[in-house]
Structures are given as structure tokens and as C-alpha cells.
Design an enzyme around this catalytic site. Structure first.
Site, short mmCIF file in Angstrom:
data_model
loop_
_atom_site.label_atom_id
_atom_site.label_comp_id
_atom_site.label_asym_id
_atom_site.label_seq_id
_atom_site.Cartn_x
_atom_site.Cartn_y
_atom_site.Cartn_z
N ASP A 1 -69.61 1.79 23.47
CA ASP A 1 -70.97 1.62 23.99
C ASP A 1 -71.02 2.06 25.46
O ASP A 1 -71.57 1.37 26.31
CB ASP A 1 -71.42 0.16 23.85
CG ASP A 1 -72.92 0.01 24.01
OD1 ASP A 1 -73.65 1.01 23.87
OD2 ASP A 1 -73.38 -1.12 24.29
N LEU A 2 -70.45 3.22 25.72
CA LEU A 2 -70.38 3.71 27.09
C LEU A 2 -71.71 4.31 27.52
O LEU A 2 -72.23 5.23 26.90
CB LEU A 2 -69.27 4.77 27.19
CG LEU A 2 -68.90 5.25 28.61
CD1 LEU A 2 -68.41 4.09 29.46
CD2 LEU A 2 -67.83 6.33 28.52
#
Length: 214
Positions: free
Chosen positions: A42-43
Site C-alpha cells: 500500500d505504498l
């Protein structure tokens, strides 16, 4: 972190910030995670915090997964997650988060750092973003992004996951000529109490499955 996430930090410090250093720091964090066989999952810019000295550090591992099948992380199934605008195209085909999808998302974070905008900021709906990505389109080029960095970003955005550079390769490209990014000295950034707080949280929450549970 005192400066909050990188999006807020850049809004409050629009002048005099070395954005290339922030990009390198993000790459270094991703390289470290991947060396531990961890996929972030979930960058994006709001999941990158900024220390008191102005260094970027990765945070929010709610969707993190372990790439090594011998190790199981109880908080994740390893399936796709995260936010559509940062999704690699394979994730729209029921693919799993991977080192390669993290690299794709890293390029989106670079876009945010240099432009101050979300990927595909001109599109209001996620469905339109998905269509663009599946058609092979990527966020628009901005004059605020140096040519050599843009070339690297385009490599990270390749449709074929196998064709994207590794996090280690990204860091090398950023540090070496012609980009020559230099990290900020941050020896005084880390407060020992952070570690004690983290250890305390581990005592309250079981992160890894025990042998008996497996």
C-alpha cells in the site's frame, strides 16, 4: 513523525525541499523491506512519513505480506489491496501484491513528490483510472520531474512486472550518475522510545502465527 506524511510536509514546505532526496529515502526504505522478503502492498505518499531532519520513512504496513512462503504473517492474506491509483495493472487481473507491484507504486509516489498531485489527478473516478492503466497509459509527464528520473519512473511503470527494476536497482540508479541523489544525514532522527513503544505493541498483538497455530 513531527512533519507528518510527505504530502502534508510538501504543502507546508513548498520551497527549499530536496525532493530527489525524499525519492531516494523512499527507495531505500523499499529496498530494506524487500531485503527482508516483505511486500508493502500500500505504498503511496500519505504512507510515507517525514522525520524531523526531513528524511522520508515508510509507514502503514496494514497490507504488508511476506514473500517467503516459509514465513507467514497473520495480518495479511497476501492478496491485492491498497488504492486503485497506485495499483499495477496485474492487480486488476486478481494478481497478488508483489515486489514488482511495490515498484510500480513507488513510481507513483515519485510522481506525487515531484508534482504535488495524485496519479491521474485529472480523473475523478477510479473506474476511469483502471481503464487508462489497462490501456497502457500512465500519469502525464510533468516538467517538474527531471528527465533521468522520469526515465526511471517509466521503467517502474512497465506493464510486464518482470521488466520492472528491483528496489535495489532503483536505489543504485538514483545514487549513481547522472541522477546522483544524496541522502540526508539523519543520525539524530531516531528516538529510542520508538523502539520501546513498538516492542510494547508487539506484546499486545500477535503478528506471527505460532508453530502450533500453523
Amino acid at each position: 513523525m513531527e512533519n507528518g506524511d510527505i504530502t502534508r510536509y510538501l504543502k507546508n514546505n513548498s520551497v527549499g525541499v530536496n525532493r530527489l532526496t525524499l525519492v531516494l529515502d523512499t527507495g531505500l526504505g523499499l529496498e530494506h523491506l524487500h531485503s527482508l522478503k516483505l511486500v508493502h502492498g500500500d505504498l503511496k505518499a500519505i504512507n510515507v512519513l517525514v522525520t524531523r531532519s526531513g528524511r522520508a520513512v515508510l509507514a502503514d504496513f496494514g497490507l504488508a505480506s511476506v514473500a517467503d512462503s516459509k514465513v507467514l504473517l497473520s495480518t495479511s492474506s497476501g492478496k491485492r489491496g491498497g488504492t486503485v491509483r497506485w495499483h499495477a495493472p496485474e492487480l486488476f487481473h486478481e494478481g497478488r501484491n508483489s515486489f514488482a507491484s511495490d515498484v510500480y507504486a513507488f513510481s507513483c509516489v515519485c510522481y506525487e513528490i515531484f508534482t504535488g498531485d495524485l496519479p491521474f489527478c485529472e480523473l475523478a473516478k477510479d473506474g476511469a483510472v483502471i481503464l487508462k492503466v489497462m490501456q497502457g497509459q500512465r500519469p502525464r509527464r510533468s516538467l517538474s520531474i527531471p528527465d533521468n528520473v522520469w526515465d526511471l519512473m517509466e521503467e517502474c511503470w512497465k506493464a510486464d512486472p518482470e521488466a520492472r527494476p528491483s528496489a535495489q536497482r532503483i536505489v543504485s540508479r538514483l545514487r549513481d550518475p547522472p541522477i546522483c541523489a544524496i541522502p540526508t544525514d539523519a543520525a539524530s532522527d531516531w528516538d529510542p522510545c520508538y523502539t520501546s513503544k513498538f516492542r510494547s505493541s508487539l506484546e499486545e498483538h500477535t503478528l506471527f502465527l505460532s508453530t502450533g497455530m500453523i
